[in-house]
Design an enzyme around this catalytic site. Structure first.
Site, PDB file in Angstrom:
ATOM      1  N   ARG A  92       0.986  -1.191   0.095  1.00 37.20           N
ATOM      2  CA  ARG A  92       0.112   0.034  -0.190  1.00 37.20           C
ATOM      3  C   ARG A  92       0.747   1.423   0.143  1.00 37.20           C
ATOM      4  NH1 ARG A  92      -4.439   0.068   1.270  1.00 37.20           N
ATOM      5  NH2 ARG A  92      -4.205   2.142   2.019  1.00 37.20           N
ATOM      6  N   ARG A 121      -8.157   1.158   5.205  1.00 38.37           N
ATOM      7  CA  ARG A 121      -7.122   2.039   4.641  1.00 38.37           C
ATOM      8  C   ARG A 121      -7.475   3.007   3.605  1.00 38.37           C
ATOM      9  NH1 ARG A 121      -2.235  -0.892   6.392  1.00 38.37           N
ATOM     10  NH2 ARG A 121      -1.187   1.019   6.251  1.00 38.37           N
ATOM     11  N   ASP A 306       1.265  -0.338  16.025  1.00 44.12           N
ATOM     12  CA  ASP A 306       2.188  -1.197  15.362  1.00 44.12           C
ATOM     13  C   ASP A 306       2.681  -2.133  16.385  1.00 44.12           C
ATOM     14  OD1 ASP A 306       3.304   0.589  12.400  1.00 44.12           O
ATOM     15  OD2 ASP A 306       1.411  -0.384  13.138  1.00 44.12           O
ATOM     16  N   ILE A 328      -7.002   2.997  16.178  1.00 43.98           N
ATOM     17  CA  ILE A 328      -6.318   3.453  14.919  1.00 43.98           C
ATOM     18  C   ILE A 328      -7.268   2.653  13.622  1.00 43.98           C
ATOM     19  CG2 ILE A 328      -4.369   3.835  13.388  1.00 43.98           C
ATOM     20  CD1 ILE A 328      -4.438   5.862  15.942  1.00 43.98           C
TER      21      ILE A 328
HETATM   22  C1  EPZ Z   1       1.427   3.957   8.502  1.00 44.74           C
HETATM   23  O1  EPZ Z   1       0.348   3.715   7.637  1.00 44.74           O
HETATM   24  C2  EPZ Z   1       2.256   2.941   8.530  1.00 44.74           C
HETATM   25  N1  EPZ Z   1       2.875   2.476   7.285  1.00 44.74           N
HETATM   26  C3  EPZ Z   1       1.566   1.834   9.458  1.00 44.74           C
HETATM   27  O2  EPZ Z   1       2.446   0.580   9.514  1.00 44.74           O
HETATM   28  C4  EPZ Z   1       1.090   2.148  10.837  1.00 44.74           C
HETATM   29  O3  EPZ Z   1       0.261   1.383  11.395  1.00 44.74           O
HETATM   30  C5  EPZ Z   1       0.361   3.557  10.347  1.00 44.74           C
HETATM   31  O4  EPZ Z   1       1.111   4.736   9.856  1.00 44.74           O
HETATM   32  C6  EPZ Z   1      -0.284   4.059  11.809  1.00 44.74           C
HETATM   33  O5  EPZ Z   1       0.829   4.610  12.505  1.00 44.74           O
HETATM   34  C7  EPZ Z   1       3.916   3.026   6.919  1.00 44.74           C
HETATM   35  O6  EPZ Z   1       4.307   3.851   7.223  1.00 44.74           O
HETATM   36  C8  EPZ Z   1       4.183   2.297   5.501  1.00 44.74           C
HETATM   37  P1  EPZ Z   1      -2.320   6.304   8.506  1.00 44.74           P
HETATM   38  P2  EPZ Z   1      -0.465   4.791   6.976  1.00 44.74           P
HETATM   39  O7  EPZ Z   1      -2.660   7.053   7.337  1.00 44.74           O
HETATM   40  O8  EPZ Z   1       0.161   5.854   6.323  1.00 44.74           O
HETATM   41  C9  EPZ Z   1      -7.163   6.600   8.399  1.00 44.74           C
HETATM   42  C10 EPZ Z   1       3.373  -1.553   9.672  1.00 44.74           C
HETATM   43  O9  EPZ Z   1       2.735  -2.468  10.539  1.00 44.74           O
HETATM   44  N2  EPZ Z   1      -6.825   7.371   7.094  1.00 44.74           N
HETATM   45  O10 EPZ Z   1      -1.823   7.158   9.632  1.00 44.74           O
HETATM   46  O11 EPZ Z   1      -1.507   4.037   6.029  1.00 44.74           O
HETATM   47  C11 EPZ Z   1      -6.804   5.145   8.476  1.00 44.74           C
HETATM   48  O12 EPZ Z   1      -7.947   4.299   7.975  1.00 44.74           O
HETATM   49  C12 EPZ Z   1       2.157  -0.472   9.089  1.00 44.74           C
HETATM   50  O13 EPZ Z   1       4.441  -1.374   9.511  1.00 44.74           O
HETATM   51  C13 EPZ Z   1      -8.012   8.061   6.425  1.00 44.74           C
HETATM   52  O14 EPZ Z   1      -8.966   7.717   7.201  1.00 44.74           O
HETATM   53  O15 EPZ Z   1      -1.307   5.164   8.348  1.00 44.74           O
HETATM   54  C14 EPZ Z   1      -6.338   4.508   9.678  1.00 44.74           C
HETATM   55  O16 EPZ Z   1      -7.563   4.290  10.365  1.00 44.74           O
HETATM   56  C15 EPZ Z   1       0.655  -1.021   9.257  1.00 44.74           C
HETATM   57  N3  EPZ Z   1      -7.781   8.381   5.309  1.00 44.74           N
HETATM   58  C16 EPZ Z   1      -5.596   5.827  10.372  1.00 44.74           C
HETATM   59  O17 EPZ Z   1      -6.229   6.900   9.375  1.00 44.74           O
HETATM   60  C17 EPZ Z   1      -6.671   8.747   4.694  1.00 44.74           C
HETATM   61  O18 EPZ Z   1      -6.503   9.547   3.890  1.00 44.74           O
HETATM   62  C18 EPZ Z   1      -4.258   5.706  10.032  1.00 44.74           C
HETATM   63  O19 EPZ Z   1      -3.847   5.799   8.888  1.00 44.74           O
HETATM   64  C19 EPZ Z   1      -5.562   8.245   5.248  1.00 44.74           C
HETATM   65  C20 EPZ Z   1      -5.658   7.285   6.613  1.00 44.74           C
END
Ligand code: EPZ
Length: 423
Positions: A92, A121, A306, A328
C-alpha cells in the site's frame, strides 16, 4: 511457504542492533523521485516491502545500484508516471509515489491500493488535500488519475494526523507555488525522518516532528543536492525485541534505537513493572515481574498501533487482566484467535480486548495473518511450553529483517523451514 519452528520457553541474552526503519525508508524511497540528483541510502533493510518499493521505482525509470551497504538512486530520467495494480496491490505504501510524481511531472496514474487485512485504509485525506493544491483527481477502474497545471500552496488541516497523507502532501508541496502549511500533521519519527531527508537534499521545511509543518515550494528537480542518508532505527522492531525479552524474563541490550521514539511504550511497560537501562542509542531490558495494564493505541507520541499485537501477547503473562483498545485500525485483532489457540484467554468487545494474565501458553501450529500479528505469534511461541509452528511467515518478512537470525543469536531455539528467498 516458509514457517518458523520455535521451541519454548525461550531464554534470551546478549545484544542486538535493530535495522533501519522500514516506515522511514519507504517514504524516503518514494522521495528519491523528487530529485534529478543522485541519492545514496545506507543500510536499507533487506525486507519484502523495501524490495517492492525499489521494484516500483525501477519500473518508473529510476536507476538503482547497490554497492556494499549503500544503495544509490538516479531519478534524472523518469520514463513513466504510472504505478500499476500488480505492483501497488502487494504494498500500500506505493501510494507515496503520488505526491512526488504529481509535483514533479504534473500528472500521475496510480492504482488505488485496495484494502488490507487490518482495515479499509482509505486515502481520502491524501486526495482531498491534493485537490486543495490545484490537482484534478479522478478515480476510474481502480486507478487514481491526478493532473495539474501546477500545484498551488495551501493551508491544509488534516482531520486525522495520517502518516501517509502527511508524507504525500509534504513531498507534493515542494513543487507548489509558495509555502504550504500542514496543520495536525502526523508527528511519527518516520515522518520527521522524511522531512530531515528532504532538508538534507536542500528542501526548506520547518516544524519537522511537530504537528505543524511549513514547506517552501517552487522547487525544481535540479534544485536538490546529491545526498547520502541513513534512516533512524526501527522503533517497532525495537519495541518487539524489548517485549520478547520481557515475555521470556531475559536481559538483553537493544541497540541502534533512539529511546525518545519509544517514550510512551517504555512508560507503559515501566508502569507494568518493567525495568530498563536507557542509553543515548540503546535500551537494556532487565528481567521484571509484570502486572496488568490499560492501553489504547493513538497517533504518535501515543502508544503505537504497530505494537498493539505484541503487547497483547505480553499481557497474557502479566499479573491480572489487561485491557487494550485499538483506536487506529478497525480490524487489527486478527492475532487474537491464534493466541487463543496457544492458550490465551482473550475476550473482544468492539475495539477493546480483555486479556487474562498468568495464562499458560502451549505450543501448537498457528497462522500469521498480517505483519505485526506475526510478531505477536513469535513472542507467544517464545513463552509457550513446547514447539510452535508459525506458518505463513511471509507476512513477518515484510517488516522484520532476518528476525529468526537475531533471535537465534540471542539464544532462542528457532528455525526457518522451507528456507526459501527472504523476499
Ligand atoms: C502508516 O500507515 C504505517 N505504514 C503503518 O504501519 C502504521 O500502522 C500507520 O502509519 C499508523 O501509525 C507506513 O508508514 C508504510 P495512516 P498509513 O494514514 O500511513 C485513516 C506496519 O505495520 N486514514 O496514519 O497508512 C486510516 O484508515 C504498518 O508497519 C483515513 O481515514 O497510516 C487509519 O484508520 C501497518 N484516510 C488511520 O487513518 C486517509 O486518507 C491511520 O492511517 C488516510 C488514513
Amino acid at each position: 511457504m516458509d514457517r518458523l519452528i520455535i521451541e519454548g520457553p525461550s531464554k534470551m541474552s546478549g545484544e542486538v542492533a535493530v535495522s533501519s526503519a522500514k516506515n522511514a525508508y519507504l517514504p524516503i524511497l518514494a522521495a528519491t523521485l523528487v530529485t534529478s540528483k543522485p541519492v545514496h541510502l545506507k543500510n536499507l533493510p533487506d525486507l519484502k516491502d523495501i524490495k517492492t518499493m525499489i521494484k516500483l521505482l525501477t519500473h518508473l525509470g529510476v536507476v538503482v545500484e547497490t554497492k556494499g551497504d549503500v544503495t544509490s538512486f538516479d531519478s534524472s530520467k523518469i520514463l513513466s508516471n504510472e504505478a500499476t495494480y500488480d505492483l501497488v496491490k502487494t504494498m500500500r505504501a506505493s501510494i507515496l509515489v503520488l505526491g512526488p510524481i504529481l509535483g514533479r511531472f504534473l500528472e500521475s496514474k496510480i492504482s488505488l491500493p485496495g484494502g488490507c487485512a487490518i482495515g479499509a485504509r482509505p486515502i481520502d485525506l491524501h486526495l482531498k488535500n491534493l485537490k486543495k493544491m490545484n490537482a484534478n483527481i479522478t478515480i476510474e477502474s481502480g486507478y487514481v488519475y491526478a493532473k495539474t497545471n501546477g500545484l498551488k500552496s495551501a493551508d491544509i488541516t488534516l482531520n486525522f494526523p495520517s502518516v501517509g497523507a502527511t508524507e504525500n502532501l509534504m513531498m507534493a508541496a515542494l513543487f507548489a507555488d509558495g509555502e504550504t502549511v500542514i496543520e495536525n500533521a502526523a508527528m511519527e519519527p518516520e515522518v520527521e525522518d522524511l522531512a530531515n531527508f528532504l532538508i538534507a537534499m536542500g528542501a526548506k521545511i520547518q516544524g519537522s516532528g511537530t504537528s505543524r509543518l511549513s514547506i517552501k515550494g517552487n522547487m525544481k528537480a535540479d534544485d536538490f543536492k546529491e545526498v547520502t542518508y541513513e534512516a533512524i532505527g526501527d522503533r517497532i522492531e525495537a519495541g518487539t525485541l524489548i517485549m520478547a525479552a520481557l515475555i521470556t524474563n531475559s536481559k538483553i541490550k537493544v541497540k541502534n534505537i533512539n529511546p525518545r521514539h519509544l517514550s510512551v511504550v517504555l512508560h507503559v511497560l515501566e508502569e507494568m513493572g518493567a525495568a530498563f537501562e536507557i542509553g543515548k542509542n540503546f535500551i537494556t531490558v532487565k528481567p521484571s515481574k509484570l502486572k496488568w495494564s490499560k492501553i489504547h493505541t493513538a497517533p504518535y507520541p501515543g502508544f503505537p498501533t504497530d505494537l498493539q499485537a505484541q503487547i497483547m501477547t505480553l499481557a497474557t503473562k502479566a499479573e491480572g487482566a489487561s485491557i487494550i483498545r485499538e483506536e487506529i485500525f478497525e480490524n487489527r485483532f486478527m492475532h487474537v484467535p491464534e493466541l487463543v489457540r496457544l492458550g490465551a484467554e482473550i475476550e473482544l468487545i468492539g475495539n477493546a480486548a480483555i486479556i487474562q494474565g498468568n495464562t499458560k501458553l502451549t505450543g501448537c501450529p498457528v497462522m500469521c495473518t498480517d505483519l505485526r500479528a506475526s510478531a505477536a505469534l513469535v513472542l507467544a511461541a517464545m513463552s509457550a511450553e513446547g514447539v510452535t509452528d508459525v506458518q505463513r511467515v511471509y507476512h513477518l518478512d515484510r517488516g522484520y529483517e532476518r528476525l529468526e537470525e537475531k533471535l537465534k543469536m540471542l539464544g532462542v531455539k528457532i528455525e526457518r523451514s522451507n528456507p526459501g528467498e527472504y523476499l
